[in-house]
Write an enzyme that holds these catalytic residues in place. Structure first.
Site, PDB file in Angstrom:
ATOM      1  N   TRP A 110       0.020  -0.631  -0.081  1.00  0.00           N
ATOM      2  CA  TRP A 110       1.143  -1.015   0.780  1.00  0.00           C
ATOM      3  C   TRP A 110       1.097  -0.115   2.020  1.00  0.00           C
ATOM      4  CZ3 TRP A 110       6.429   1.498   0.503  1.00  0.00           C
ATOM      5  CH2 TRP A 110       7.395   0.744   1.188  1.00  0.00           C
ATOM      6  N   ALA A 129       7.839  -1.155  -7.934  1.00  0.00           N
ATOM      7  CA  ALA A 129       8.586  -2.081  -7.079  1.00  0.00           C
ATOM      8  C   ALA A 129       8.649  -3.487  -7.668  1.00  0.00           C
ATOM      9  CB  ALA A 129       7.950  -2.124  -5.686  1.00  0.00           C
TER      10      ALA A 129
HETATM   11  C1  LIG Z   1       4.298  -1.268  -3.304  1.00  0.00           C
HETATM   12  C2  LIG Z   1       5.664  -1.215  -2.732  1.00  0.00           C
HETATM   13  N1  LIG Z   1       6.381  -0.111  -2.883  1.00  0.00           N
HETATM   14  C3  LIG Z   1       7.613   0.008  -2.401  1.00  0.00           C
HETATM   15  C4  LIG Z   1       8.194  -1.020  -1.708  1.00  0.00           C
HETATM   16  C5  LIG Z   1       9.578  -0.721  -1.199  1.00  0.00           C
HETATM   17  O1  LIG Z   1      10.457  -1.691  -1.102  1.00  0.00           O
HETATM   18  P1  LIG Z   1      11.945  -1.431  -0.635  1.00  0.00           P
HETATM   19  O2  LIG Z   1      12.003  -0.197   0.168  1.00  0.00           O
HETATM   20  O3  LIG Z   1      12.280  -2.641   0.127  1.00  0.00           O
HETATM   21  O4  LIG Z   1      12.725  -1.292  -1.899  1.00  0.00           O
HETATM   22  C6  LIG Z   1       7.490  -2.196  -1.490  1.00  0.00           C
HETATM   23  C7  LIG Z   1       8.037  -3.296  -0.704  1.00  0.00           C
HETATM   24  O5  LIG Z   1       7.397  -4.187  -0.240  1.00  0.00           O
HETATM   25  C8  LIG Z   1       6.192  -2.300  -2.033  1.00  0.00           C
HETATM   26  O6  LIG Z   1       5.444  -3.398  -1.893  1.00  0.00           O
END
Ligand SMILES: Cc1ncc(COP(=O)(O)O)c(C=O)c1O
Length: 394
Positions: free
Chosen positions: A130, A213
């Protein structure tokens, strides 16, 4: 001061989303953004969320600040969901926890803590990942050290490269693990691999940072959580950043929790103090609404049952789409094995020219990296995607 900032560069994924919105073709597909969508293309408010919000509207009695750590009912409910009350770390009072603003805010607190504890700490990250992992490391002033996680052409995890990276970890480093449903590859480590890596990291004094996530969207809620529980039991210390964005559909409410598994209760108190001090400078006190919704869902049996049922439906839809696409892999060999991966993403070995052609010629919009969000497919879209992939990436 203000003229010192560089010219803005549009976020590539947001550029894809904008192009898709501007595409007038009715049959266009938006496979870019990473949110769950139903087969009508909607990212729904879950039934349990709606009911909890109605309940909260009638029962809330204050909008005063929350505690520094956030909503304790939420934190307790999430700790119990993720680890289970019988987990040794819970029983022994070794969990420090703070509400984070989504998974992102939770990851950021973990990274800040790593730097505060050890100014030379590094973030060890397998690629592809990510993109915000690297950006968060930069914001937290951690040196980023990357290794190969996955070979996109062969769709195989490069376990040797991951092992080597773990062997090179130093005391105080963070090593990123994705919880179930790796973003962007859908390819998860198996249990033996995970446990071997954890034991190497423990021997080196490095701390696993587990980014959870997409729990509940892989093999099943309990099976997905078991991965987190096993990990937490295998090491003396770990961070688990848990997002409520995807699994509760609470993207815009910025709801999440950072759990720190500590070696003993004394260490827990120090970690808890530093978490609160750090969070104070980021958000002062965390936001209440999303956390109150989750706490209500997890503690009211009928809402919890409704949430689990709807989450299972989302998971089944993803698994069904994966099976449908795998069955079309004669036509589009690039889809072979998609039913052996988990969650909403697949990383296709496409060139930027091929993703461009899919967007322009076929109205199929995706990240330039070749990542597709499988849940972006509407009812009946799979054969058209396979045909387009077959023609572009023959
Ligand atoms: C791998 C991963 N980690 C963390 C997140 C964090 O998401 P959020 O901050 O929207 O809860 C995402 C969101 O796309 C993700 O794909």
């Amino acid at each position: 001061m203000f003229d010192r900032f560089p010219e803005p560069v549009a976020d590539p994924l947001h550029a894809v989303m904008a192009r898709c919105r501007a595409d007038p073709r009715a049959e266009k597909m938006d496979l870019g953004v990473g949110v769950y969508r139903d087969d009508g293309g909607v990212s729904p408010i879950m039934r349990a969320v709606r009911e909890a919000e109605i309940w909260l509207a009638g029962h809330g009695d204050t909008k005063a600040y929350q505690a520094l750590a956030g909503d304790h009912d939420f934190i307790d409910a999430m700790t119990s969901l993720v680890l289970g009350n019988a987990h040794p770390a819970v029983q022994e009072g070794r969990i420090a926890a703070i509400q984070g603003t989504g998974g992102t805010g939770s990851l950021r607190i973990a990274m800040d803590l790593a730097r505060i504890a050890e100014p030379g700490a590094r973030l060890l990250l397998g690629l592809p990942s990510w993109p915000n992992h690297a950006a968060l490391a930069a914001a937290a002033r951690l040196e980023l050290v990357t290794h190969t996680y996955f070979d996109v052409a062969t769709q195989v995890i490069d376990y040797e490269a991951i092992l080597e990276a773990a062997r090179g970890a130093r005391a105080g480093d963070l090593f990123v693990f994705h919880g179930p449903c790796h973003n962007p590859t859908g390819a998860d480590l198996n249990r033996d691999q995970r446990l071997e890596l954890l034991s190497i990291l423990t021997a080196r004094g490095a701390v696993p940072l587990i980014d959870a996530a997409y729990y509940g969207l892989g093999d099943g809620l309990e099976a997905d959580l078991e991965v987190l529980r096993e990990t937490a039991a295998a090491v003396p210390r770990a961070f688990i950043a848990v997002a409520c964005s995807k699994s509760f559909g609470l993207y815009r409410e910025r709801t999440g929790v950072l759990l720190a598994i500590c070696a003993d209760a004394g260490e827990r108190a120090r970690v808890q103090g530093q978490m609160e001090k750090t969070s104070r400078t980021l958000v002062s006190m965390p936001p209440a609404h999303g956390a109150a919704i989750v706490a209500r869902i997890l503690t009211e049996p009928s809402l919890r049952a409704s949430w689990e049922e709807e989450l299972a439906g989302m998971r089944q839809r993803i698994i069904g789409l994966r099976a449908e696409l795998a069955a079309l892999s004669n036509e589009a060999p690039i889809l072979a094995g998609i039913d052996r991966q988990r969650g909403i993403f697949r990383m296709l070995p496409l060139t930027p020219e091929q993703t461009e052609s899919l967007g322009c010629d076929h109205g199929i919009h995706m990240a330039q990296s070749g990542r597709i969000n499988i849940a972006g497919l509407k009812r009946g879209d799979a054969p058209r995607l396979a045909a387009a992939l077959g023609s572009v990436a023959a």
